[in-house]
Design a protein around this motif. Structure first.
Motif, short mmCIF file in Angstrom:
data_model
loop_
_atom_site.label_atom_id
_atom_site.label_comp_id
_atom_site.label_asym_id
_atom_site.label_seq_id
_atom_site.Cartn_x
_atom_site.Cartn_y
_atom_site.Cartn_z
N UNK A 159 14.37 5.23 0.64
CA UNK A 159 15.54 4.35 0.66
C UNK A 159 16.65 4.95 1.52
N UNK A 160 16.78 6.26 1.49
CA UNK A 160 17.78 6.93 2.33
C UNK A 160 17.52 6.63 3.81
N UNK A 161 16.25 6.61 4.21
CA UNK A 161 15.92 6.29 5.60
C UNK A 161 16.27 4.84 5.94
N UNK A 162 16.09 3.94 4.99
CA UNK A 162 16.51 2.56 5.20
C UNK A 162 18.02 2.45 5.34
N UNK A 163 18.73 3.33 4.63
CA UNK A 163 20.19 3.36 4.76
C UNK A 163 20.59 3.86 6.15
N UNK A 218 11.66 -3.91 12.50
CA UNK A 218 12.28 -4.29 13.78
C UNK A 218 12.09 -5.78 14.08
N UNK A 219 10.89 -6.29 13.89
CA UNK A 219 10.62 -7.70 14.17
C UNK A 219 10.97 -8.61 12.99
N UNK A 220 11.38 -8.04 11.90
CA UNK A 220 11.77 -8.84 10.76
C UNK A 220 10.61 -9.50 10.05
N UNK A 221 9.39 -9.01 10.25
CA UNK A 221 8.27 -9.53 9.47
C UNK A 221 8.29 -8.96 8.05
N UNK A 222 9.15 -8.00 7.84
CA UNK A 222 9.34 -7.41 6.52
C UNK A 222 10.83 -7.34 6.25
N UNK A 223 11.24 -7.70 5.05
CA UNK A 223 12.64 -7.69 4.67
C UNK A 223 13.07 -6.28 4.25
N UNK A 224 14.10 -5.75 4.91
CA UNK A 224 14.62 -4.44 4.53
C UNK A 224 15.19 -4.46 3.11
N UNK A 225 15.83 -5.57 2.73
CA UNK A 225 16.38 -5.67 1.38
C UNK A 225 15.26 -5.65 0.35
N UNK A 226 14.17 -6.36 0.63
CA UNK A 226 13.04 -6.35 -0.30
C UNK A 226 12.43 -4.95 -0.39
N UNK A 227 12.35 -4.24 0.74
CA UNK A 227 11.81 -2.88 0.72
C UNK A 227 12.67 -1.97 -0.15
N UNK A 228 13.99 -2.13 -0.08
CA UNK A 228 14.88 -1.32 -0.91
C UNK A 228 14.67 -1.65 -2.38
N UNK A 229 14.67 -2.92 -2.72
CA UNK A 229 14.48 -3.33 -4.12
C UNK A 229 13.16 -2.80 -4.68
N UNK A 280 10.01 1.22 -7.85
CA UNK A 280 8.95 2.22 -7.99
C UNK A 280 9.49 3.52 -8.54
N UNK A 281 10.71 3.89 -8.13
CA UNK A 281 11.36 5.07 -8.65
C UNK A 281 10.78 6.37 -8.14
N UNK A 282 11.49 7.46 -8.43
CA UNK A 282 11.03 8.78 -8.06
C UNK A 282 11.75 9.33 -6.84
N UNK A 283 11.58 10.64 -6.62
CA UNK A 283 12.25 11.31 -5.51
C UNK A 283 11.76 10.81 -4.16
N UNK A 301 0.83 -1.21 0.00
CA UNK A 301 0.00 0.00 0.00
C UNK A 301 0.86 1.25 0.00
N UNK A 302 1.93 1.23 0.75
CA UNK A 302 2.84 2.39 0.83
C UNK A 302 3.46 2.69 -0.53
N UNK A 303 3.92 1.67 -1.23
CA UNK A 303 4.56 1.88 -2.52
C UNK A 303 3.55 2.30 -3.59
N UNK A 304 2.30 1.89 -3.43
CA UNK A 304 1.26 2.29 -4.40
C UNK A 304 0.74 3.70 -4.13
N UNK A 305 0.59 4.04 -2.85
CA UNK A 305 -0.20 5.22 -2.52
C UNK A 305 0.53 6.30 -1.73
N UNK A 306 1.67 5.98 -1.10
CA UNK A 306 2.26 6.95 -0.19
C UNK A 306 3.64 7.44 -0.53
N UNK A 307 4.45 6.61 -1.20
CA UNK A 307 5.86 6.94 -1.31
C UNK A 307 6.15 8.08 -2.27
N UNK A 308 5.29 8.33 -3.25
CA UNK A 308 5.58 9.32 -4.29
C UNK A 308 5.93 10.70 -3.73
#
Length: 457
Positions: free
Chosen positions: A263-267, A238-249, A254-257, A209-216
């Motif tokens: 991605x900078x925050x993930x870094x 934090x709990x690892x229910x989501x992969x940080x590497x997958x979120x970066x990929x 998705x692209x864009x500013x 949902x975030x990548x579709x509707x919020x990240x732009x």
């Protein structure tokens, strides 16, 4: 049939899980294990909000494993002892787990390796699966870690995140190992009423949902306190229910500013992990000491309690602290403001604030919580250790209409911006209409006290 144990810690998923993949590739059967570690629970780190979220995550993990023919085994007690007991029960040849970064995680791995070797079994510790880039993968020429974010970001951006793997289709688990019942969220007391739901399925839904509707527009609105336009993915990372590497990929795809800013925050998150991995003692000790003379005594203790309760007299700080208590989460800009106010305006030891955050934050972990607190306090990696965030200016900038304050400080409802950020400037008769405290300290006095305590001219 040969058997492997997969020890889950803060990696509670089946997607992109290298220890699980490795175990499945080398053995016919695996035993997915989670130990409710007595040492962690007795340390106070296992706070109610995280225990409740953990219950969701374990239920979700068990469900995902059962969909693939497996199940999750739950044990309680000493982590090393429970793993060794399970290895004996199942005659497992090897144990797989993800690497940790804290001092406790390192000690647990070494103790487990020694105990397993004594049993004639092997421990395989895989690169961190809760970061996009493993903590030790990037090192400057003259040190074992990067102490400044910008050069780390440059190197991190040049190095592709590890390959993301799909969830296995089939997981075969022996029938014999006993399991305790899954913990239930409803059994945990003291949980924040607005705490979010946990689990891998929920984390993946939120990311999509975030990548579709919020990240732009993230790069434009991520500091908007009232807009709350952040991903809210930090508990799942934090709990690892989501992969940080997958979120970066997926964000880069998705692209864009906005995606680039995300991605900078993930870094930043990976940056803090590599600092803590290299300096585990910085969880409790100054990374760069400023020889502070932190305030103590009755006056300071009273101010600390007022800060915890959201009664400092500075509306945007109080709003942030009340959001923390209600949701077990706080907007990142709010975290910076609340931390700066305690450590620099009140000049109170950052460890006191970090402990309070860990008592409530569902996403609270040592790497990000402690290193962010040190960054704000000026004892960490911030290259401007003397900076002080002015809560009035910050409120006017990031909550210009006062909507965030109105949401969390209802006693100021109806007071428009900009006055809502400076209620003490109201005429006395009007000020008496609002049940809101006077400021704990004048900002100029707090600044002078901080500069004197730190020896800044």
């Amino acid at each position: 049939m040969n058997v492997a144990v997969v020890l889950y810690t803060s990696d509670l998923r089946v997607h992109d899980h290298s220890p699980l993949r490795a175990a499945l590739s080398s053995c016919d059967q695996v035993v997915p294990l989670f130990v409710r570690d007595r040492a962690i629970e007795e340390s106070g780190f296992s706070a109610p909000n995280r225990r409740a979220f953990l219950a969701d995550c374990l239920a979700g993990l068990d469900c995902a494993l059962r969909e693939r023919g497996g199940r999750l085994v739950i044990r309680s007690g000493d982590a090393v002892g429970e793993v060794v007991a399970l290895v004996r029960e199942t005659d497992a040849d090897e144990v797989h787990m993800a690497a940790g970064v804290s001092g406790y995680a390192h000690a647990r791995e070494e103790a487990l390796r020694t105990a397993l070797e004594a049993e004639g079994r092997r421990l395989y510790v895989h690169d961190m699966v809760v970061t996009a880039v493993a903590p030790g993968a990037l090192r400057p020429a003259a040190s074992d870690h990067f102490a400044v974010f910008t050069p780390y970001l440059r190197r991190w951006s040049e190095l592709p995140p590890r390959t993301v793997t799909a969830a296995p289709r089939v997981i075969r688990v022996p029938e014999s190992p006993r399991s305790e019942p899954l913990p239930e969220r409803s059994a945990v007391t003291g949980v924040s009423p607005g705490l979010a739901r946990g689990g891998e399925r929920e984390g993946r839904r939120l990311l999509g949902a975030w990548l579709r509707e919020g990240v732009d527009r993230y790069h434009e609105v991520h500091d908007d306190l009232a807009g709350d336009a952040t991903s809210r993915l930090s508990p799942h990372l934090h709990f690892g229910t989501l992969s940080a590497a997958e979120a970066v990929h997926r964000a880069r795809a998705a692209g864009g500013a906005g995606a680039e800013a995300f991605v900078r925050q993930l870094c930043w998150r990976d940056f803090h992990y590599q600092v803590l991995a290299a300096r585990p003692e910085s969880a409790t000790r100054d990374y760069r000491t400023r020889r502070d003379s932190w305030r103590t005594g009755p006056g300071a203790r009273e101010e600390i309690e007022a800060w915890k309760e959201g009664r400092t007299g500075y509306p945007v700080v109080d709003a942030a602290m009340r959001q923390l208590r209600h949701e077990g989460w706080m907007h990142n800009r709010g975290r910076l403001l609340a931390a700066s106010f305690l450590a620099k305006t009140l000049y109170v030891d950052w460890r006191i604030g970090a402990r309070h955050f860990l008592d409530l934050l569902v996403d609270g972990d040592l790497a990000n919580n402690q290193m962010n607190w040190q960054w704000v306090a000026g004892t960490g990696t911030d290259t401007r250790p003397g900076r002080v965030l002015n809560p009035v200016r910050q409120g006017l900038r990031y909550d210009p209409e006062g909507a965030y304050v109105h949401r969390w400080v209802p006693e100021l409802a109806g007071l428009p911006a900009p006055r809502v950020h400076e209620p003490w400037r109201l005429p006395e008769a009007e000020r008496a209409r609002y049940d809101y405290p006077e400021p704990l300290v004048e900002l100029a006095d707090g600044l002078a006290r901080f500069r004197q305590g730190r020896g800044i001219e």
